[in-house]
Design a protein around this motif. Structure first.
Motif, mmCIF file in Angstrom:
data_model
loop_
_atom_site.group_PDB
_atom_site.id
_atom_site.type_symbol
_atom_site.label_atom_id
_atom_site.label_comp_id
_atom_site.label_asym_id
_atom_site.label_seq_id
_atom_site.Cartn_x
_atom_site.Cartn_y
_atom_site.Cartn_z
ATOM 1 N N LEU A 45 0.829 -1.195 0.000
ATOM 2 C CA LEU A 45 0.000 0.000 0.000
ATOM 3 C C LEU A 45 0.871 1.255 0.000
ATOM 4 O O LEU A 45 1.930 1.291 0.642
ATOM 5 C CB LEU A 45 -0.897 -0.001 1.238
ATOM 6 N N TRP A 47 0.306 5.502 0.451
ATOM 7 C CA TRP A 47 -0.545 6.668 0.651
ATOM 8 C C TRP A 47 -0.269 7.683 -0.449
ATOM 9 O O TRP A 47 0.884 7.905 -0.822
ATOM 10 C CB TRP A 47 -0.257 7.278 2.017
ATOM 11 N N TYR A 94 -7.715 3.456 -3.839
ATOM 12 C CA TYR A 94 -8.744 3.380 -2.814
ATOM 13 C C TYR A 94 -8.943 4.747 -2.171
ATOM 14 O O TYR A 94 -7.969 5.471 -1.937
ATOM 15 C CB TYR A 94 -8.322 2.427 -1.690
ATOM 16 N N GLY A 99 -11.745 4.291 9.446
ATOM 17 C CA GLY A 99 -11.574 2.857 9.270
ATOM 18 C C GLY A 99 -12.283 2.279 8.074
ATOM 19 O O GLY A 99 -12.261 1.061 7.874
ATOM 20 N N TRP A 101 -13.048 1.857 3.927
ATOM 21 C CA TRP A 101 -12.405 1.879 2.626
ATOM 22 C C TRP A 101 -13.420 1.525 1.545
ATOM 23 O O TRP A 101 -14.329 0.732 1.771
ATOM 24 C CB TRP A 101 -11.269 0.847 2.572
ATOM 25 N N GLY A 102 -13.215 2.093 0.347
ATOM 26 C CA GLY A 102 -13.974 1.642 -0.795
ATOM 27 C C GLY A 102 -13.394 0.356 -1.351
ATOM 28 O O GLY A 102 -12.414 -0.182 -0.824
ATOM 29 N N TYR B 36 -3.632 -2.782 9.594
ATOM 30 C CA TYR B 36 -4.634 -3.183 8.617
ATOM 31 C C TYR B 36 -4.436 -4.643 8.220
ATOM 32 O O TYR B 36 -3.301 -5.136 8.187
ATOM 33 C CB TYR B 36 -4.539 -2.318 7.354
ATOM 34 N N GLN B 38 -5.401 -7.146 4.925
ATOM 35 C CA GLN B 38 -5.887 -7.166 3.557
ATOM 36 C C GLN B 38 -5.972 -8.601 3.058
ATOM 37 O O GLN B 38 -4.945 -9.262 2.896
ATOM 38 C CB GLN B 38 -4.998 -6.333 2.622
ATOM 39 N N LYS B 42 -9.107 -8.005 -1.990
ATOM 40 C CA LYS B 42 -10.041 -7.156 -1.256
ATOM 41 C C LYS B 42 -9.368 -5.868 -0.793
ATOM 42 O O LYS B 42 -8.152 -5.751 -0.800
ATOM 43 C CB LYS B 42 -10.586 -7.899 -0.024
ATOM 44 N N ALA B 43 -10.203 -4.896 -0.385
ATOM 45 C CA ALA B 43 -9.669 -3.663 0.186
ATOM 46 C C ALA B 43 -9.132 -3.933 1.591
ATOM 47 O O ALA B 43 -9.582 -4.860 2.272
ATOM 48 C CB ALA B 43 -10.764 -2.607 0.248
ATOM 49 N N PRO B 44 -8.166 -3.142 2.023
ATOM 50 C CA PRO B 44 -7.705 -3.266 3.411
ATOM 51 C C PRO B 44 -8.835 -2.947 4.382
ATOM 52 O O PRO B 44 -9.790 -2.240 4.043
ATOM 53 C CB PRO B 44 -6.595 -2.215 3.507
ATOM 54 N N ARG B 46 -9.209 -1.720 8.599
ATOM 55 C CA ARG B 46 -8.469 -1.282 9.769
ATOM 56 C C ARG B 46 -8.822 -2.166 10.963
ATOM 57 O O ARG B 46 -9.997 -2.373 11.271
ATOM 58 C CB ARG B 46 -8.764 0.189 10.082
ATOM 59 N N GLN B 55 -10.535 -1.425 16.524
ATOM 60 C CA GLN B 55 -11.588 -0.879 15.670
ATOM 61 C C GLN B 55 -12.906 -1.564 15.991
ATOM 62 O O GLN B 55 -12.945 -2.782 16.222
ATOM 63 C CB GLN B 55 -11.229 -1.113 14.197
ATOM 64 N N TYR B 87 -0.528 -4.767 7.301
ATOM 65 C CA TYR B 87 0.273 -3.562 7.105
ATOM 66 C C TYR B 87 0.132 -2.648 8.327
ATOM 67 O O TYR B 87 -0.953 -2.524 8.893
ATOM 68 C CB TYR B 87 -0.199 -2.762 5.890
ATOM 69 N N PHE B 94 3.679 13.803 7.398
ATOM 70 C CA PHE B 94 3.583 13.567 5.965
ATOM 71 C C PHE B 94 4.969 13.389 5.347
ATOM 72 O O PHE B 94 5.918 14.065 5.747
ATOM 73 C CB PHE B 94 2.849 14.723 5.293
ATOM 74 N N PRO B 95 5.084 12.508 4.347
ATOM 75 C CA PRO B 95 4.027 11.653 3.826
ATOM 76 C C PRO B 95 3.687 10.516 4.782
ATOM 77 O O PRO B 95 4.576 9.983 5.450
ATOM 78 C CB PRO B 95 4.628 11.105 2.529
ATOM 79 N N LEU B 96 2.407 10.163 4.872
ATOM 80 C CA LEU B 96 2.046 8.978 5.632
ATOM 81 C C LEU B 96 2.747 7.791 4.978
ATOM 82 O O LEU B 96 2.856 7.730 3.748
ATOM 83 C CB LEU B 96 0.537 8.763 5.617
ATOM 84 N N PHE B 98 3.372 3.420 4.920
ATOM 85 C CA PHE B 98 3.017 2.064 5.305
ATOM 86 C C PHE B 98 4.274 1.222 5.470
ATOM 87 O O PHE B 98 5.310 1.477 4.823
ATOM 88 C CB PHE B 98 2.158 1.408 4.220
ATOM 89 N N GLY B 100 6.075 -2.503 4.813
ATOM 90 C CA GLY B 100 6.128 -3.287 3.595
ATOM 91 C C GLY B 100 5.155 -4.452 3.553
ATOM 92 O O GLY B 100 4.960 -5.061 2.503
#
Lengths: 111, 106
Positions: A45, A47, A94, A99, A101-102, B36, B38, B42-44, B46, B55, B87, B94-96, B98, B100
């Motif tokens: 991922l 950002w 995305y 929390g 996400w699409g 996260y 994943q 699929k999408a991650p 949280r 969460q 992840y 910034f930058p945020l 992740f 690896g």
């Protein structure tokens, strides 16, 4: 219930432009922050950008000056305008809000 | 930029195992770290925010700990749906960035 749905991805040639949309429900996009995150095929991922409720925006260096994030209150939608696209921008994009996400939209930059 | 180093990059485990994943930050990020999961294709999603807050809706077998530069995600009893990639994300500055990723497989 919070839901996010991206659209607008597709195949585009290097140097071209594309606008991604992220339709939100369950909250108001201008009341909070929202992110764009991407994932190149088979990679991790990354950002990309954020927009805050006050309109302030931040971007990863590799897209500064090429990508612009914005919002439309009337449509409750987040956008990512992508110009001067490069092969290395190929990824699933995305949108995320806290929390949530699409499902992502695939952008393929190729000649 | 703050570098996030995850370890291991992959691990093999069985259902019911206790699994620990570590994320190290290149500088102090306080508790500004999320985890996260994943699943393939699929999408991650949280799992943990602010380093240790679960969460809403996430099973209690997931827990997070740490602050400063070293953080841990623990799965107390691995379930079939947990075979996925994990992840960490720092949102201190910034930058945020992740980590690896850690692939958890059978």
């Amino acid at each position: 219930e919070v839901q996010l749905m991206e659209s607008g991805g597709g195949l585009i040639q290097p140097g071209g432009s594309l606008r991604l949309s992220c339709a939100a429900s369950g909250f108001t996009v201008t009341d909070t922050y929202m992110n764009w995150v991407r994932q190149a095929p088979g990679k991790g991922l990354e950002w990309v950008s954020i927009i805050y409720n006050d309109g302030n925006t931040y971007y990863i260096d590799s897209v500064k000056g090429r990508f612009t994030v914005s919002r439309d209150t009337s449509k409750n939608t987040l956008y990512l305008q992508m110009d001067s696209l490069r092969v290395e921008d190929t990824a699933v994009y995305y949108c995320s809000h806290k929390g949530f996400w699409g499902q992502g939209t695939l952008v393929t930059v190729s000649s | 930029d703050i570098q996030m180093t995850q370890s291991p990059s992959s691990l093999s485990a069985a259902v019911g195992d206790r699994v620990t994943i570590t994320c190290r930050a290149s500088q102090d990020i306080g508790s500004d770290l999320n985890w996260y999961r994943q699943k393939p294709g699929k999408a991650p999603e949280r799992l943990i925010y602010a380093a240790s807050s679960l969460q809403s809706g996430v099973p209690s077998r997931f827990s997070g700990s740490g602050s400063g530069t070293e953080f841990t995600l623990t799965i107390s009893s691995l379930q079939p749906e947990d075979f996925a990639t994990y992840y960490c994300l720092q949102h201190k500055s910034f930058p945020l960035t992740f980590g690896g990723g850690t692939r958890v497989e059978i």
